[in-house]
Enzyme design. Structure first.
Site, PDB file in Angstrom:
ATOM      1  N   HIS A 156      10.812  -1.324  -9.095  1.00  0.00           N
ATOM      2  CA  HIS A 156      10.066  -2.103  -8.089  1.00  0.00           C
ATOM      3  C   HIS A 156      10.595  -1.944  -6.662  1.00  0.00           C
ATOM      4  O   HIS A 156      10.028  -2.490  -5.725  1.00  0.00           O
ATOM      5  CB  HIS A 156      10.064  -3.590  -8.453  1.00  0.00           C
ATOM      6  CG  HIS A 156      11.387  -4.273  -8.187  1.00  0.00           C
ATOM      7  ND1 HIS A 156      12.458  -4.166  -9.032  1.00  0.00           N
ATOM      8  CD2 HIS A 156      11.806  -5.042  -7.155  1.00  0.00           C
ATOM      9  CE1 HIS A 156      13.479  -4.845  -8.547  1.00  0.00           C
ATOM     10  NE2 HIS A 156      13.119  -5.383  -7.404  1.00  0.00           N
TER      11      HIS A 156
HETATM   12  C1  UD1 Z   1      11.892  -9.354  -4.130  1.00  0.00           C
HETATM   13  C2  UD1 Z   1      13.281  -9.232  -3.508  1.00  0.00           C
HETATM   14  C3  UD1 Z   1      14.140  -8.308  -4.329  1.00  0.00           C
HETATM   15  C4  UD1 Z   1      14.129  -8.681  -5.806  1.00  0.00           C
HETATM   16  C5  UD1 Z   1      12.694  -8.791  -6.276  1.00  0.00           C
HETATM   17  C6  UD1 Z   1      12.615  -9.233  -7.716  1.00  0.00           C
HETATM   18  C7  UD1 Z   1      13.388  -9.369  -1.042  1.00  0.00           C
HETATM   19  C8  UD1 Z   1      13.521  -8.587   0.202  1.00  0.00           C
HETATM   20  N1  UD1 Z   1      13.205  -8.649  -2.179  1.00  0.00           N
HETATM   21  O1  UD1 Z   1      11.277  -8.079  -4.062  1.00  0.00           O
HETATM   22  O2  UD1 Z   1      15.465  -8.356  -3.865  1.00  0.00           O
HETATM   23  O3  UD1 Z   1      14.805  -7.694  -6.547  1.00  0.00           O
HETATM   24  O4  UD1 Z   1      12.025  -9.761  -5.469  1.00  0.00           O
HETATM   25  O5  UD1 Z   1      11.294  -9.184  -8.183  1.00  0.00           O
HETATM   26  O6  UD1 Z   1      13.463 -10.577  -1.009  1.00  0.00           O
HETATM   27  N2  UD1 Z   1       3.690 -10.222  -5.627  1.00  0.00           N
HETATM   28  C9  UD1 Z   1       2.752 -10.743  -6.471  1.00  0.00           C
HETATM   29  N3  UD1 Z   1       3.063 -11.904  -7.121  1.00  0.00           N
HETATM   30  C10 UD1 Z   1       4.240 -12.542  -6.968  1.00  0.00           C
HETATM   31  C11 UD1 Z   1       5.178 -12.013  -6.073  1.00  0.00           C
HETATM   32  C12 UD1 Z   1       4.896 -10.845  -5.413  1.00  0.00           C
HETATM   33  O7  UD1 Z   1       1.672 -10.198  -6.661  1.00  0.00           O
HETATM   34  O8  UD1 Z   1       4.452 -13.593  -7.592  1.00  0.00           O
HETATM   35  C13 UD1 Z   1       3.386  -8.933  -4.949  1.00  0.00           C
HETATM   36  C14 UD1 Z   1       2.815  -9.080  -3.571  1.00  0.00           C
HETATM   37  O9  UD1 Z   1       1.906  -8.049  -3.364  1.00  0.00           O
HETATM   38  C15 UD1 Z   1       4.029  -8.846  -2.681  1.00  0.00           C
HETATM   39  C16 UD1 Z   1       4.815  -7.829  -3.492  1.00  0.00           C
HETATM   40  O10 UD1 Z   1       4.590  -8.198  -4.846  1.00  0.00           O
HETATM   41  O11 UD1 Z   1       3.662  -8.360  -1.416  1.00  0.00           O
HETATM   42  C17 UD1 Z   1       6.285  -7.823  -3.216  1.00  0.00           C
HETATM   43  O12 UD1 Z   1       6.844  -9.138  -3.336  1.00  0.00           O
HETATM   44  P1  UD1 Z   1       8.125  -9.574  -2.452  1.00  0.00           P
HETATM   45  O13 UD1 Z   1       8.600 -10.907  -2.863  1.00  0.00           O
HETATM   46  O14 UD1 Z   1       7.822  -9.356  -1.011  1.00  0.00           O
HETATM   47  O15 UD1 Z   1       9.199  -8.470  -2.811  1.00  0.00           O
HETATM   48  P2  UD1 Z   1       9.702  -7.933  -4.226  1.00  0.00           P
HETATM   49  O16 UD1 Z   1       9.392  -6.489  -4.278  1.00  0.00           O
HETATM   50  O17 UD1 Z   1       9.224  -8.790  -5.352  1.00  0.00           O
END
Ligand code: UD1
Length: 404
Positions: free
Chosen positions: A225
């Site tokens: 991811h």
């Molecule tokens: C975040 C953390 C990372 C951790 C990871 C675990 C930061 C910078 N990164 O990364 O350290 O390893 O979480 O998963 O804080 N999304 C959904 N549903 C959700 C959450 C996210 O669809 O419940 C999608 C959205 O499109 C979002 C993308 O996932 O834009 C990324 O989510 P985000 O929380 O920004 O970063 P992660 O890649 O999850």
């Protein structure tokens, strides 16, 4: 209020006083590393009164609420509902909403686990309000400032007043940055958490494997991811080509993070069903993930926490990254870093060959007593401080300065 009368309001906790602690979580790994600490702080003889706030950074059921139910955690008092967005948006929005909450709740200490945007936002908001900040899992360093988490963890450490280092390496990193005075070597709370849930995992693993039509040590578990792997379409395409090759010899189980799912959809890869021997499934809960990890022949990942969980469960690991914040996992070949996706099939073959993997006798992550140590440190080292007055005092000064 004079400086003198204000400083009189600060006093070191007496044996009977209760510490008001605010724990701020928001993303999947934070729920996991906080769970055993939450239980410890809620135990009957704890002198810490705990409030949990959810930033809302993760919001899907399988990214958030499933962990609260599986780990039997109390619901958060408030969800700041930040949702998805850019790094600046998430960090700034959490800071603003949390500041508002802290103004009313006046905690003695804010506990921030891990290295996500939620961690950094909560640490800065608390430090700026004059509130003590306790960083859980302090001192990790990958050395790679292109990782958002590396920025988050360095900045969080440098505005924390108590730093809980999970390993000797983390302790040494903080010492080298001049932070030894406030650092405590506690061990890793994920070891405590793992010990808590393993009896459940062992009870359920048979059914979990059967439902997923998997056999023990006969599949490869994949989780990817990180933006560095999934955000560049060319790299992601190359990774998928290599996984297809590896899948000719092994079933691949791929619980798919929403970020990765989105990127694969853009590439036109359908993730609803099998693609050859690659089986895409939704993100799994903690019990299911541990059952898969324990029974996998090998893990291919770019996660930090899963490298460590693989090490603790004696599953060989290949990490698709150039650096790791958990160098202890590299010992004895238990974990191997690769950067070129084309090396995936041969690295998996090597990791699963008989003589590639040696289990070390010592566990560098602690003995499962980290949460007890952390509780005692909080009880003895956090001081009471009237934050509300501090904040008001500072605001008045800013206002006065702004008046022409
Ligand atoms: C975040 C953390 C990372 C951790 C990871 C675990 C930061 C910078 N990164 O990364 O350290 O390893 O979480 O998963 O804080 N999304 C959904 N549903 C959700 C959450 C996210 O669809 O419940 C999608 C959205 O499109 C979002 C993308 O996932 O834009 C990324 O989510 P985000 O929380 O920004 O970063 P992660 O890649 O999850």
């Amino acid at each position: 209020m004079s400086e003198h009368s204000h400083s009189r309001q600060e006093c070191v906790t007496s044996a009977m006083a209760r510490i008001n602690a605010l724990l701020v979580v928001g993303a999947r790994p934070q729920f996991i590393k906080s769970a055993p600490l939450i239980k410890e702080l809620l135990s009957h003889d704890s002198k810490v009164s705990l409030t949990i706030i959810h930033s809302g950074q993760h919001y899907d059921h399988e990214m958030s609420s499933i962990f609260f139910s599986e780990l039997e955690l109390p619901p958060p008092k408030l969800n700041l509902n930040v949702g998805s967005g850019t790094h600046a948006y998430q960090t700034a929005t959490i800071m603003l909403r949390l500041e508002e909450f802290m103004r009313k709740s006046r905690p003695d200490v804010v506990i921030v686990p891990g290295d996500t945007n939620t961690t950094l936002a909560a640490a800065i908001a608390a430090a700026k309000a004059g509130i003590q900040v306790a960083h859980l899992e302090a001192g990790l360093r990958s050395g790679d400032m292109n990782m958002p988490e590396e920025i988050n963890r360095r900045l969080t450490d440098h505005c924390s007043t108590l730093l809980f280092a999970p390993t000797r390496t983390a302790f040494d990193n903080l010492t080298n940055e001049g932070l030894a005075k406030n650092t405590r070597l506690t061990g890793d709370t994920m070891v405590d958490g793992l010990q808590d849930v393993m009896p459940i995992v062992k009870r359920k693993e048979g059914d979990i494997l059967q439902t997923m039509q998997l056999e023990e040590r006969n599949f490869i578990l994949v989780t990817l991811h990180r933006p560095s792997n999934v955000d560049d379409p060319d790299r992601l395409e190359e990774i998928m080509r290599s996984l297809q090759k590896a899948a000719k010899r092994n079933t691949i189980m791929f619980p798919i993070h929403p970020r990765t799912r989105e990127r694969l959809h853009t590439l036109g890869v359908r993730t609803r069903k099998r693609t050859g021997q690659i089986r895409f499934v939704s993100p799994q809960g903690y019990i299911e993930t541990l059952a898969l990890l324990k029974n996998a022949k090998c893990l291919l990942t770019d996660s930090g926490g899963m490298q460590k969980e693989a090490f603790l469960l004696h599953t060989p690991c290949v990490t698709l990254r150039s650096t790791t914040e958990w160098p202890e996992t590299l010992r004895g070949g238990a974990n191997r870093l690769i950067t070129n996706p084309r090396m995936i099939p041969s690295s998996i073959a090597h990791a699963t060959s008989k003589d590639a993997y040696h289990i070390g006798s010592s566990n560098p992550f602690g003995d499962g007593a980290a949460t007890q140590k952390i509780r005692r440190i909080l009880e003895h080292e956090v001081s009471h401080k009237d934050v509300h007055l501090t904040t008001l005092h500072q605001e008045t000064r800013i206002h006065q300065n702004a008046t022409p």
